[in-house]
Design an enzyme around this catalytic site. Sequence first.
Site, PDB file in Angstrom:
ATOM      1  N   LEU A   1      -5.665   5.491  -6.880  1.00 41.65           N
ATOM      2  CA  LEU A   1      -6.519   4.369  -7.335  1.00 41.65           C
ATOM      3  C   LEU A   1      -7.955   4.787  -6.665  1.00 41.65           C
ATOM      4  O   LEU A   1      -8.746   4.520  -7.414  1.00 41.65           O
ATOM      5  CB  LEU A   1      -5.975   3.135  -6.691  1.00 41.65           C
ATOM      6  CG  LEU A   1      -4.563   2.552  -7.495  1.00 41.65           C
ATOM      7  CD1 LEU A   1      -4.185   1.013  -6.830  1.00 41.65           C
ATOM      8  CD2 LEU A   1      -5.259   2.325  -8.866  1.00 41.65           C
ATOM      9  N   ALA A   2      -7.887   5.075  -5.540  1.00 41.22           N
ATOM     10  CA  ALA A   2      -9.221   5.393  -4.918  1.00 41.22           C
ATOM     11  C   ALA A   2      -9.717   6.561  -5.453  1.00 41.22           C
ATOM     12  O   ALA A   2     -11.168   6.601  -6.100  1.00 41.22           O
ATOM     13  CB  ALA A   2      -8.954   5.634  -3.508  1.00 41.22           C
TER      14      ALA A   2
ATOM     15  N   HIS B   1       7.459  -1.256   6.740  1.00 39.61           N
ATOM     16  CA  HIS B   1       7.732  -2.180   5.685  1.00 39.61           C
ATOM     17  C   HIS B   1       9.014  -3.009   5.870  1.00 39.61           C
ATOM     18  O   HIS B   1       9.979  -2.227   6.050  1.00 39.61           O
ATOM     19  CB  HIS B   1       7.612  -1.548   4.235  1.00 39.61           C
ATOM     20  CG  HIS B   1       7.089  -2.732   3.047  1.00 39.61           C
ATOM     21  ND1 HIS B   1       8.219  -3.646   2.784  1.00 39.61           N
ATOM     22  CD2 HIS B   1       6.182  -3.159   2.362  1.00 39.61           C
ATOM     23  CE1 HIS B   1       7.700  -4.517   1.904  1.00 39.61           C
ATOM     24  NE2 HIS B   1       6.463  -3.914   1.476  1.00 39.61           N
TER      25      HIS B   1
ATOM     26  N   ARG C   1       3.977  -8.070   7.770  1.00 39.82           N
ATOM     27  CA  ARG C   1       5.081  -7.144   7.703  1.00 39.82           C
ATOM     28  C   ARG C   1       5.346  -6.529   8.816  1.00 39.82           C
ATOM     29  O   ARG C   1       6.621  -6.388   9.207  1.00 39.82           O
ATOM     30  CB  ARG C   1       4.602  -5.788   6.947  1.00 39.82           C
ATOM     31  CG  ARG C   1       4.324  -6.014   5.385  1.00 39.82           C
ATOM     32  CD  ARG C   1       3.730  -4.946   4.478  1.00 39.82           C
ATOM     33  NE  ARG C   1       3.696  -5.220   3.278  1.00 39.82           N
ATOM     34  CZ  ARG C   1       3.118  -4.433   2.514  1.00 39.82           C
ATOM     35  NH1 ARG C   1       2.602  -3.523   2.556  1.00 39.82           N
ATOM     36  NH2 ARG C   1       3.124  -4.958   1.015  1.00 39.82           N
TER      37      ARG C   1
ATOM     38  N   HIS D   1       6.041   3.123   5.851  1.00 42.05           N
ATOM     39  CA  HIS D   1       5.450   2.703   4.481  1.00 42.05           C
ATOM     40  C   HIS D   1       4.136   3.394   4.300  1.00 42.05           C
ATOM     41  O   HIS D   1       3.571   3.819   3.373  1.00 42.05           O
ATOM     42  CB  HIS D   1       5.726   1.331   4.393  1.00 42.05           C
ATOM     43  CG  HIS D   1       5.147   0.841   3.035  1.00 42.05           C
ATOM     44  ND1 HIS D   1       5.420   1.379   1.756  1.00 42.05           N
ATOM     45  CD2 HIS D   1       3.992  -0.183   2.824  1.00 42.05           C
ATOM     46  CE1 HIS D   1       4.597   0.631   0.805  1.00 42.05           C
ATOM     47  NE2 HIS D   1       3.972  -0.324   1.283  1.00 42.05           N
TER      48      HIS D   1
END
Length: 645
Positions: free
Chosen positions: A42-43, A265, A336, A407
């Site tokens: 995404l980045a 997580h 979390r 995670h």
Amino acid sequence: MIDSKVPKGPLSEKWKNYKDHQKLVNPANKRRLDVIVVGTGLAGASAAATLSELGFNVYNFCIQDSPRRAHSIAAQGGINAAKNYQNDGDSVYRLFYDTIKGGDYRAREANVYRLAEVSNAIIDQCVAQGVPFAREYGGLLDNRSFGGAQVSRTFYARGQTGQQLLLGAYSALSRQIGLGKVKIFTRHEMLDVVTIEGRARGIIARNLVTGKLERFSAHAVVIATGGYVNTFFLSTNAMGSNGSAAWQCYKKGALFANPCYVQIHPTCIPVHGEFQSKLTLMSESLRNDGRIWVPKKLEDAKAIRGGRLKPTDIKEEDRDYYLERRYPAFGNLVPRDVASRAAKERCDAGYGVGNTGLAVYLDFAEAINRLGLKVVEARYGNLFQMYEKIVDENPYETPMMIFPALHYSMGGLWVDYELMTSVPGLFAIGEVNFSDHGANRLGASALMQGLADGYFVLPYTIQNYLADQIQVPRFSTDAPEFSEAEARIKERIERLMNINGKRSVDSIHKELGLIMWDQVGMGRTEAGLKSAVEKLKTLKEEFWRNVRIPGGADRLNTELEKALRLADFLEIGELMARDALNRGESCGGHFREEHQTAEGEALRHDGDFSYVSCWRYTGEDKEPEHMREELDYEYIVRQQRNYKN
């Protein structure tokens, strides 16, 4: 001195003031400037597409056979934004505050506020790209709740939000590739960053198909390669996820910040065997409607572990909904780190379930009775299907079993307000940098940070640097700095190939993972961390003396790929242990057992540790230099995190 370059002025005006006064590059000059972007998640994909759209020449690299295979697709639950569609009191400031608090007051105020500020634009951008966010009956975008917040601000696309967002970024990237403005290099792994006169000017990449080392030059380099959690071997990350690009930047002078901050997580499918290669995440969104519990009676827990009872045999009054009991204000939607430690506490006390005793239940019976089966299936159906395929149990009828797992890495390359590392011209975006999350990441904020950096922050800040580079001619890859970097890589590869030891790469990586999980995992102690540092040094020696890599270096060789990454993981693990040992407090995902409240909560020591922990490479097998960026909070008052009321 570490200069974060945070603009002066009120918090809510810093980003606007920065953009109003930054240097710009005019369209004609942008064509003269080259930018390398390493990573297509995404980045990386959003940055490459946006920089190209602006007019820069972009070279984009990924280790996968397609940008679509970046690990961002694995994010399931959603992406935060402060649009307040639910009219439940949300705002940019509240999103900022929840993120700072969720990070246990160890993040930089200005960066986090900017993240919250641009969050709404991300949703508009993605809707325009056609991302199929869930919608309410009237057509408005739907929201759901996530841990660490008392408002519904998480936008989602069933249980595949990351995949849909990546497809949106990929479509923007593909358009630029089709126009010839982005040159994409798939199956290429960056093995070193090249600096000329102290500035990042290119990379050396290995063609993973042919084995050939290739040189690429540019006016600036952007690293967007994700986190280093696979140091633990077993994690929710894709098997190919690694920290090598960041680590090579560290060895070229980029500071590494907060390496001890990794996220565990709470909602993962438990380990089921010693031959397992990775763990599977069950989205945090399941905690919206699922209730987490263990038996109240030790004898019931033992009977379940022994196969004499089923979870459905346990009466309601004999179930301990421990998150609802301990944290009534947030219940199952605590952050979390809090949920993970609570699960560990119950299992350590003997109340865990499953054949190992290292699991708790996530139960949807109440939600199915309240909402109906079809509603639950519409919200979480693909996640339930995935669980059933892996565990061979129907979660509509039998509660899911979950347990915490590694995670996300909050630590990473240190960056200033402009997202530039301590090496001029070298930028880091997304999970690969330390920014925004502090000691713990709230759910649905990783996607937010990745797209914020790529779409709305870096395209501005990189121009402030490139505006002074317009007169700099393109660099020849025949420059001695490129030759020296390539020679070092060849020497390293030859050394690995010539060891011809007796141990496989995976066997050593598994041993590394056990050391990390046992002593640098959910609970850490001074003695354990000191022991980990020594064990990791010994294991590193074992690796360089006894690893065996079949095949050759001049062709496709996945074992060589893994060995190069493992060599870096071994060193990353040692730095993580050093950083954890240095930080004598508990905060967020970093839990030192010597520093906890009477109720078992994380105990910070703000007077001693309100800083970003920065490490500078000083040479092979030498202790790194420790530096600090002080965190002076102007707008937030630090206080003990409270999710009880």
